[in-house]
Scaffold this active site. Sequence first.
Site, short mmCIF file in Angstrom:
data_model
loop_
_atom_site.label_atom_id
_atom_site.label_comp_id
_atom_site.label_asym_id
_atom_site.label_seq_id
_atom_site.Cartn_x
_atom_site.Cartn_y
_atom_site.Cartn_z
N HIS A 208 50.73 40.85 31.90
CA HIS A 208 51.28 40.16 30.81
C HIS A 208 51.97 41.13 29.84
O HIS A 208 51.27 41.92 29.16
CB HIS A 208 50.31 39.34 29.97
N CYS A 241 51.17 38.18 18.76
CA CYS A 241 49.60 38.29 18.24
C CYS A 241 49.69 38.07 16.71
O CYS A 241 50.21 38.97 16.26
CB CYS A 241 48.86 39.13 18.75
N ASN A 250 57.02 37.54 23.54
CA ASN A 250 56.45 37.54 24.87
C ASN A 250 57.61 37.87 26.05
O ASN A 250 58.92 37.54 25.67
CB ASN A 250 56.10 36.47 25.53
#
Length: 308
Positions: A208, A241, A250
């Site tokens: 990720h 986050c 992301n």
Amino acid sequence: MTRWPNRVSITEVGLRDGLQIEPRILSTHEKLDLAHALIDAGHTSLELTSFVSPARVPQLADASEFLAALRHVREVEFRALVPNLRGGARAIAAKADVLVFVLSASDTHGKRNLNRTPRDSLAELREIVGMAADAGIRAEVSLSVAFGCPFEGDVPVERVVGLAREFQKIGITRTTFCDTTGMATPRRVQAVARALKSELPAIEPTFHFHNTRGLGLVGVLVALQEGIERFESSVGGLGGCPFAPNAAGNVCTEDMVHMLHEMGIETGLDLNRLLEAARLAENLVGHKLDGQVMKAGPRLNRSDSGGE
């Protein structure tokens, strides 16, 4: 000569990791519209939400209602992030398909994000695995800051592998290794992937990446070269986050899918429908998103405009 995987699996995390940092709180109805658009694009694995304190992450306060509204959908895996036993119990009650227990690879990030060190979290993980097994639900781990910590710097590969080994002993076969603040470099991605393959060949790693420093797709490419076949990404590049500095962005789902398809790698996803979902996400959050293919279109799109 590099041999790419023939096919990769992608879990969409935009509904959780993407929306948790957005200033505009979407209604459950709006989230459902986006979820259905992503499912229509071919997604079979969605990280829908997280069972955290609504006071800390109000964007996800409707976790139970959101899951309940999608229970009729078949052949799609609905995943829920849980930070502790209380969150695990709530996710089980809401009938999540997979519990994803979040744990930090560094002490400082763990204390700031979860109020506990990785070793403290391991004790809870054992109980989470037991709870999930009793409910007939799979448990997995999401390991934050696996490629670098914004508070401590580089996280030793040995520590990442050591934690994954502990997860395996507890009964976890799938772990997601998260580049929480975009600190992954090609060398670090290669080192983690090779160490996992060499020392823990029985686990199924998911990588990720965040695109904070423009290296998100580079990380995906290096991981592919090392045989990684499972990835997470976020529609439109949504996300970050809320408990780590400069953690925006992301890897964008449709940008990654465009790259993979151009490499001849199957994803099971429809790029055009993904682009429609990305435009919907952009409209819902009320600002421009970072996806590049959404702006420029796929590589072979015809253009009527001239050029130099």
